[in-house]
Design a protein around this motif. Structure first.
Motif, PDB file in Angstrom:
ATOM      1  N   PRO A   5      -0.682  12.497   4.533  1.00  0.00           N
ATOM      2  CA  PRO A   5      -1.573  11.721   3.656  1.00  0.00           C
ATOM      3  C   PRO A   5      -1.605  12.269   2.231  1.00  0.00           C
ATOM      4  O   PRO A   5      -1.168  13.385   1.972  1.00  0.00           O
ATOM      5  CB  PRO A   5      -2.934  11.877   4.327  1.00  0.00           C
ATOM      6  CG  PRO A   5      -2.870  13.192   5.021  1.00  0.00           C
ATOM      7  CD  PRO A   5      -1.434  13.369   5.436  1.00  0.00           C
ATOM      8  N   GLY A   6      -2.164  11.458   1.359  1.00  0.00           N
ATOM      9  CA  GLY A   6      -2.318  11.821  -0.040  1.00  0.00           C
ATOM     10  C   GLY A   6      -3.076  10.745  -0.778  1.00  0.00           C
ATOM     11  O   GLY A   6      -3.632   9.830  -0.163  1.00  0.00           O
ATOM     12  N   PRO A   7      -3.101  10.851  -2.109  1.00  0.00           N
ATOM     13  CA  PRO A   7      -3.744   9.805  -2.911  1.00  0.00           C
ATOM     14  C   PRO A   7      -3.072   8.459  -2.610  1.00  0.00           C
ATOM     15  O   PRO A   7      -1.843   8.383  -2.549  1.00  0.00           O
ATOM     16  CB  PRO A   7      -3.481  10.231  -4.350  1.00  0.00           C
ATOM     17  CG  PRO A   7      -3.150  11.692  -4.266  1.00  0.00           C
ATOM     18  CD  PRO A   7      -2.513  11.905  -2.933  1.00  0.00           C
ATOM     19  N   ALA A   8      -3.887   7.422  -2.416  1.00  0.00           N
ATOM     20  CA  ALA A   8      -3.328   6.146  -1.993  1.00  0.00           C
ATOM     21  C   ALA A   8      -4.006   4.976  -2.705  1.00  0.00           C
ATOM     22  O   ALA A   8      -5.134   5.077  -3.163  1.00  0.00           O
ATOM     23  CB  ALA A   8      -3.480   5.987  -0.480  1.00  0.00           C
ATOM     24  N   ALA A   9      -3.260   3.855  -2.741  1.00  0.00           N
ATOM     25  CA  ALA A   9      -3.768   2.628  -3.349  1.00  0.00           C
ATOM     26  C   ALA A   9      -3.186   1.437  -2.612  1.00  0.00           C
ATOM     27  O   ALA A   9      -2.181   1.555  -1.903  1.00  0.00           O
ATOM     28  CB  ALA A   9      -3.412   2.564  -4.830  1.00  0.00           C
ATOM     29  N   ALA A  10      -3.819   0.298  -2.812  1.00  0.00           N
ATOM     30  CA  ALA A  10      -3.372  -0.973  -2.245  1.00  0.00           C
ATOM     31  C   ALA A  10      -3.307  -1.995  -3.368  1.00  0.00           C
ATOM     32  O   ALA A  10      -4.019  -1.877  -4.366  1.00  0.00           O
ATOM     33  CB  ALA A  10      -4.350  -1.437  -1.171  1.00  0.00           C
ATOM     34  N   ALA A  11      -2.446  -3.000  -3.188  1.00  0.00           N
ATOM     35  CA  ALA A  11      -2.309  -4.038  -4.209  1.00  0.00           C
ATOM     36  C   ALA A  11      -1.929  -5.361  -3.564  1.00  0.00           C
ATOM     37  O   ALA A  11      -1.365  -5.396  -2.464  1.00  0.00           O
ATOM     38  CB  ALA A  11      -1.249  -3.641  -5.232  1.00  0.00           C
ATOM     39  N   ALA A  12      -2.226  -6.442  -4.279  1.00  0.00           N
ATOM     40  CA  ALA A  12      -1.887  -7.782  -3.818  1.00  0.00           C
ATOM     41  C   ALA A  12      -1.616  -8.681  -5.020  1.00  0.00           C
ATOM     42  O   ALA A  12      -2.285  -8.563  -6.050  1.00  0.00           O
ATOM     43  CB  ALA A  12      -3.034  -8.367  -2.994  1.00  0.00           C
ATOM     44  N   VAL A  13      -0.647  -9.562  -4.859  1.00  0.00           N
ATOM     45  CA  VAL A  13      -0.335 -10.586  -5.851  1.00  0.00           C
ATOM     46  C   VAL A  13      -0.328 -11.922  -5.123  1.00  0.00           C
ATOM     47  O   VAL A  13       0.442 -12.127  -4.178  1.00  0.00           O
ATOM     48  CB  VAL A  13       1.029 -10.339  -6.522  1.00  0.00           C
ATOM     49  CG1 VAL A  13       1.336 -11.435  -7.532  1.00  0.00           C
ATOM     50  CG2 VAL A  13       1.077  -8.964  -7.178  1.00  0.00           C
ATOM     51  N   GLY A  72       0.860  -1.168   0.000  1.00  0.00           N
ATOM     52  CA  GLY A  72       0.000   0.000   0.000  1.00  0.00           C
ATOM     53  C   GLY A  72       0.893   1.213   0.000  1.00  0.00           C
ATOM     54  O   GLY A  72       2.005   1.168   0.529  1.00  0.00           O
ATOM     55  N   GLY A  73       0.425   2.269  -0.620  1.00  0.00           N
ATOM     56  CA  GLY A  73       1.246   3.469  -0.652  1.00  0.00           C
ATOM     57  C   GLY A  73       0.418   4.702  -0.889  1.00  0.00           C
ATOM     58  O   GLY A  73      -0.663   4.642  -1.473  1.00  0.00           O
ATOM     59  N   ALA A  74       0.947   5.815  -0.392  1.00  0.00           N
ATOM     60  CA  ALA A  74       0.316   7.116  -0.577  1.00  0.00           C
ATOM     61  C   ALA A  74       1.347   8.077  -1.150  1.00  0.00           C
ATOM     62  O   ALA A  74       2.515   8.049  -0.750  1.00  0.00           O
ATOM     63  CB  ALA A  74      -0.216   7.648   0.745  1.00  0.00           C
TER      64      ALA A  74
END
Length: 136
Positions: free
Chosen positions: A15-23, A9-11
């Motif tokens: 704080p700021g625009p953020a997203a999460a990911a998974a593989v 996860g990163g922003a």
């Protein structure tokens, strides 16, 4: 079925625009079974985004039928909080921590560990792709 789930996860800004990911990969063969990203909003902290990455990874692991999960991330803080080595003090993270522990308890076995960012490159790249797409 045992899987390895690389999560991130990163922003941009904190704080700021953020997203999460998974593989999600098969633990035995290494074959990729699933990947996912989720845009989290415009004012999210890095640590909150990391927890959302963990939750997304667990959701996707369950969706592919996993009953054992090894979580790999690049956040030592999140790994140590989930493993009980660090206390969770931030109110936003307390709820996410509890949600993560509940999700992990649904697996017959689980582990979580942190690695250097370079060893989590696929999940990291997906976070950046989701952030780039949201910025368009």
């Amino acid at each position: 079925m045992r899987v390895v789930v690389h999560v991130d996860g990163g922003a941009r800004g904190n704080p700021g625009p953020a997203a999460a990911a998974a593989v999600v990969t098969d633990a035995a063969s290494g074959a990729e079974l699933d990947e996912a990203t989720r845009y989290l909003g415009d004012s999210v902290t890095n640590n909150v985004a990391e927890y959302h990455g963990l939750l997304l990874g667990l959701e996707r692991a369950r969706a592919v039928g996993a009953d054992e999960v090894e979580v790999v991330n690049d956040s030592e803080l999140i790994a140590k909080q989930v493993n009980g080595e660090y206390k969770v003090k931030h109110p936003d993270m307390k709820a996410l921590h509890a949600e993560a522990l509940a999700a992990l308890s649904s697996f017959s076995s689980w582990s979580i560990r942190s690695v250097p960012r370079a060893k989590n490159a696929d999940a990291d790249a997906l976070v950046n792709q989701a952030l780039d797409a949201a910025a368009l």
